[in-house]
Design a protein around this motif. Structure first.
Motif, mmCIF file in Angstrom:
data_model
loop_
_atom_site.group_PDB
_atom_site.id
_atom_site.type_symbol
_atom_site.label_atom_id
_atom_site.label_comp_id
_atom_site.label_asym_id
_atom_site.label_seq_id
_atom_site.Cartn_x
_atom_site.Cartn_y
_atom_site.Cartn_z
ATOM 1 N N GLU A 158 0.836 -1.197 0.000
ATOM 2 C CA GLU A 158 0.000 0.000 0.000
ATOM 3 C C GLU A 158 0.873 1.250 0.000
ATOM 4 N N SER A 160 1.766 4.364 1.751
ATOM 5 C CA SER A 160 1.609 4.601 3.186
ATOM 6 C C SER A 160 2.467 5.761 3.659
ATOM 7 N N ARG A 208 -2.967 3.346 6.770
ATOM 8 C CA ARG A 208 -3.488 2.242 5.960
ATOM 9 C C ARG A 208 -4.542 2.806 5.005
ATOM 10 N N THR A 209 -4.612 2.170 3.839
ATOM 11 C CA THR A 209 -5.649 2.614 2.883
ATOM 12 C C THR A 209 -6.661 1.506 2.596
ATOM 13 N N SER A 210 -6.394 0.305 3.096
ATOM 14 C CA SER A 210 -7.233 -0.825 2.686
ATOM 15 C C SER A 210 -8.499 -0.989 3.535
#
Ligand code: MSP
Length: 678
Positions: A158, A160, A208-210
Motif C-alpha cells: 500500500e 503509506s 493504511r488505505t485498505s
C-alpha cells in the motif's frame, strides 16, 4: 502547604471484546490497587483506562455482525464499563479512541510529525497480522506466521505514511541505558534492547488505505492512521495535550507508570517513547510489563475457549476474594497459572482462616468479656510491644514494595501482621485470662491490641480490597482513624468504641464441592464455545503400547519416518485400532533443554486450554525457542511416563528421513489447539 504529590497510572486501553476475562481484569485490578494505594498515601492520582476501538479487526467483526463499527463498539464498551464497576475499578477517566477529544489530538500529532519531517509518504510492502495489528518484515516471521500470535499474516502493498523510528533509535537506546527503571522488569528491558533496538529499527508504516475504520490522516483522506499510533496517544489525549484545556497534562505528565501486558511492551517502549521524543515530551517514568495469567498451560483467550469469567467468580466468591487472589497469587512480573484449586485454597487459608477468624474472634471476645466496648489498655508487656512494633513497621514495608509494584509481596507483608496477631491470641490465651480477676485486668490490654491491630490491617488492605476493610471497620466500630497517617501511632483506636458483631467476612469453602461446581461452570463454558478437550483418558492405545522401545519414542516423539521405514513389518490395523489414538493439535507454550540429556527437550503444551508436559527427543534438531508458538500434533492418550525423572504426558509426532533429518509435524495457527487430528 507542601505541594501536592501527583501520580499518573494507566492501563492499556482495551480492544472491545465481547467478554473480557479474568486475565484482562488482572491488569486493571492491579492498576486500581496502585491508584488506591497512592491516594491513601497522599497523592493526587490520575488513573486512566479506556478502549482502543479502531482498526481492521473491529471493522471486520462489525461487518460480520451487520452493524456499523461504532454501533458495535458502543455496545461492547458499555459491557466493559459494567465489568469495571463490578470490580470496583476507581478510574479517574475513561478514554475511548472514538471520543472526539481523542481523535482531534491524534490528528494534530500526525500533522505535527508530518510538518516536522518525521512522517513521510512512501510505499509499504510487507506482512501484516490483522489480529495483532502489527507489521512484520519477512525475516521477523516465525514459520511464515506472526511471531507474536502464530497466526497467518497477509501480504500487503500500500501507499503509506512512515514514521522515522530509525532517526530516534540511538537516542532511545541511550535513554534506556541511562534509565534502568524505564522498562521493568529488567528482563523485558534486555529483550527490547537485544531483540529490537540494537539490531536496528526500520521506519514504521503509520497509515493504511485498505480499510476505513480509523482516524483519517488530516491532510490525506484516503489514509487512516495506524491503530497503534492512534491508541498510544490516548495517554496524552486524555490529559488534553494540544487542546485548549491542558491543565491536566501540565499536572500529570510524564506518567509515573504504564502497566501493560508483556506482549505489548514492544509498542510501549519503542514506538511510544519515540513518538514522545519527536513531540518533545518527557518519557514516562516507567513501563511495567507484567506476565500473563494463564489457564493451566495457555494464555486465556476467547478463541481458545479457555477464558475464566470474572463475573461468575465474583458472583460466587465475592469481589474481594477475587481481587485478593489476583494480586496475591501471581508475582506481578511473571506469568501465573490460574487454577480453581489455588483460588479455593487461598480463600480458605488466607481469607477465611487467617483474616476472617481474626475479625470474628476479636469482635466476639470484646462482646463477650467487655459488653461490646473496646477496653482501655493497661501497661504493655514485651509481647504487646512486639505486636505494636510489627504493626508500626508494616506500612513502611508495604509502601516500599508497592513502589516496586510488588503487590504479592506487599500482601504477604500485611499477612505477616495478620499471622502475628493470630499468634498473639494463642500466646495470650484470652479465654484463660477471662477466668480470673487478675487475668481480666490483663485482658483489657490484650483485646485492645487485637482491635488496634485490626484497625491497622483494615487500612493496610484497603487498596487491595474494597469491601472487607469497610466491613472490618464497621464491626469494630471504627469511624475515624482510617488514614495512612493514623498508622504512625499504635493506640489511636478510642477505648469505649462499640463493636458490632456481623456476618463472617469470608465463610470457609468446601474444597471438593467448589471444585466440582467450578469445573461444571468451566465445562459448560467450553462446550458452549466448542473448544475441544485435549485430555486423553490414558487408556486404549496407550496401554497396548507397552513396548515403547526406541529412545525417540520414549522421549515423546513419534518419528513418522522411522515408522515408515518399518511399515512392511507392522501388522495391518483396522480403523478401530486407529480410533484408539487420541491425536490432538497442541500449541507449544514453552520449551527448554533437559539438563544432562543432549537429545531431550521439555515442552509445555497447551491442548485446548489444558496444560501438558511432554519430554521430546528432538533437542538436536530444534532450538527450544524455535518451537514456541508452533502447533504440533500429539498422541494425547499415551500413558504418561517419566523420562530422566521428568513426567512426559504424551508424544509429539515428527517425521525423520534416512539422512537423519527430523521435522515435527505441525499445523497452521488457524487450527485451534485441542483440535482432533484424524
Ligand atoms: N488495545 C491494546 C492495548 C493498547 S494500549 C495503547 C491491547 N488490548 S487487549 O484488550 O488485547 O489487552 C489489554 C491488556 O490485557 C493487555 O495489557 C494484555 O496484556 C492484558 N491481558 C490480556 N489477556 C491477559 C491474560 N491472560 N493475563 C494477563 N493480562 C492479559 O492489547
Amino acid at each position: 502547604m507542601p505541594e501536592k504529590k501527583t501520580f499518573y497510572i494507566t492501563t492499556p486501553i482495551y480492544y472491545p471484546s465481547d467478554k473480557l476475562h479474568i486475565g484482562h481484569s488482572y491488569t486493571t485490578v492491579a492498576a486500581d490497587a496502585m491508584a488506591r494505594f497512592k491516594r491513601l498515601t497522599g497523592y493526587e492520582v490520575m488513573f486512566l483506562t479506556g478502549t482502543d476501538e479502531h482498526g481492521q479487526k473491529i471493522e471486520k467483526i462489525a461487518r460480520e455482525n451487520k452493524v456499523t463499527p461504532k454501533e458495535y463498539v458502543d455496545r461492547i464498551v458499555a459491557g466493559i464499563k459494567e465489568l469495571w464497576k463490578l470490580l470496583d475499578i476507581s478510574y479517574d477517566d475513561f478514554i475511548r479512541t472514538t471520543d472526539k477529544r481523542h481523535e482531534a489530538v491524534v490528528q494534530k500529532i500526525f500533522q505535527k510529525l508530518y510538518d516536522q519531517g518525521d512522517i513521510y509518504k512512501s510505499e509499504y510492502e510487507g506482512w501484516y497480522c490483522t489480529p495483532c495489528e502489527s507489521f512484520w518484515t519477512e525475516h521477523q516471521l516465525a514459520d511464515g506466521n506472526c511471531p507474536d500470535c502464530g497466526r497467518p499474516v497477509e501480504r500487503v502493498r500500500e501507499e503509506s505514511y512512515f514514521f522515522k523510528l530509525s532517526k530516534y533509535q540511538d537516542r532511545l537506546i541511550k535513554y534506556i541505558e541511562e534509565h534502568p527503571e524505564f522498562i521493568q522488569p529488567q528482563s523485558r528491558q534486555n529483550e527490547m534492547l537485544n531483540n529490537f533496538l540494537r539490531p536496528g529499527l526500520e521506519d514504521l508504516c503509520v497509515s493504511r488505505t485498505s480499510f476505513k475504520w480509523g482516524i483519517p490522516v488530516p491532510f490525506d483522506g484516503q489514509h487512516v492512521i495506524y491503530v497503534w499510533l492512534d491508541a498510544l496517544s490516548n495517554y496524552i489525549s486524555a490529559l488534553g495535550y494540544l487542546s485548549e484545556d491542558d491543565e491536566r497534562i501540565r499536572k500529570f505528565w510524564p506518567a509515573d507508570v504504564h502497566l501493560v501486558g508483556k506482549e505489548i511492551v514492544r509498542f510501549h517502549t519503542i514506538i511510544w517513547p519515540i513518538m514522545l521524543m519527536a513531540l518533545e515530551l518527557p518519557l514516562p517514568r516507567q513501563v511495567f510489563g507484567h506476565g500473563w495469567l494463564i489457564l493451566e498451560g495457555g494464555k486465556m483467550s476467547k478463541s481458545k475457549g479457555n477464558v475464566v469469567d470474572p463475573v461468575v467468580l465474583v458472583d460466587r466468591y465475592g469481589l474481594d476474594a477475587i481481587r485478593y487472589f489476583l494480586l496475591r497469587e501471581v508475582p506481578f512480573g511473571a506469568d501465573g497459572v490460574f487454577s480453581n484449586e489455588a483460588l479455593i485454597n487461598r480463600i480458605n487459608s488466607d481469607l477465611a482462616n487467617d483474616l476472617g477468624n481474626l475479625v470474628s474472634r476479636t469482635v466476639a471476645m470484646i462482646d463477650k468479656y467487655f459488653g461490646g466496648e473496646v477496653p482501655a489498655p493497661g501497661e504493655p508487656t514485651d509481647l504487646d510491644k512486639d505486636l505494636e512494633a510489627l504493626a508500626l513497621a508494616t506500612p513502611g514495608r508495604v509502601e516500599g514494595l508497592m513502589d516496586q509494584l510488588l503487590f504479592s509481596n506487599a500482601l504477604s507483608e500485611i499477612w505477616r501482621l495478620v499471622g502475628r496477631t493470630n499468634k498473639y491470641i494463642d500466646e495470650t490465651a484470652p479465654w484463660v485470662l477471662a477466668k480470673t480477676e487478675e487475668g481480666k485486668a490483663r485482658l483489657t490490654t490484650v483485646l485492645y491490641h487485637l482491635a488496634e491491630s485490626l484497625r491497622f490491617i483494615s487500612v493496610l488492605i484497603s487498596p487491595f480490597m474494597t469491601r472487607t476493610p469497610v466491613e472490618i471497620q464497621r464491626q469494630l466500630g471504627i469511624k475515624d482513624e482510617v488514614s495512612w497517617d493514623s498508622l504512625k501511632e499504635f493506640g489511636r483506636l478510642k477505648p469505649g468504641t462499640r463493636v458490632c458483631r456481623g456476618e463472617v467476612i469470608f465463610p470457609r469453602l468446601d474444597v471438593a464441592e467448589e471444585l466440582k461446581a467450578l469445573e461444571h461452570l468451566t465445562e459448560s463454558k467450553k462446550d458452549s464455545d466448542g473448544a475441544a478437550n485435549g485430555n486423553g483418558s490414558g487408556s486404549g492405545a496407550a496401554k497396548e503400547d507397552g513396548a515403547r522401545s526406541s529412545e525417540s519414542k520414549q522421549a515423546g516423539v513419534q518419528a513418522a519416518g522411522k515408522e515408515a521405514e518399518g511399515r512392511e513389518s507392522l501388522p495391518e490395523i483396522t480403523i478401530d485400532d486407529f480410533a484408539k489414538l487420541d491425536l490432538r493439535v497442541a500449541r507449544v507454550i514453552a520449551a527448554e533443554k533437559v539438563e544432562k540429556a543432549d537429545k531431550l527437550l521439555k515442552l509445555t503444551l497447551d491442548v485446548g486450554g489444558q496444560s501438558r508436559q511432554v519430554v521430546s527427543g528432538i533437542a538436536r534438531h530444534y532450538e527450544p525457542q524455535d518451537l514456541v508458538g508452533k502447533n504440533v500434533v500429539i498422541i494425547a492418550n499415551l500413558k504418561p511416563v517419566k523420562l530422566r525423572g521428568i513426567l512426559s504426558e504424551g508424544m509429539i509426532l515428527a517425521a525423520s528421513d534416512s539422512s537423519g533429518k527430523l521435522e515435527v509435524v505441525s499445523v497452521s495457527g488457524e487450527i485451534e489447539s485441542g483440535a482432533k487430528v484424524n
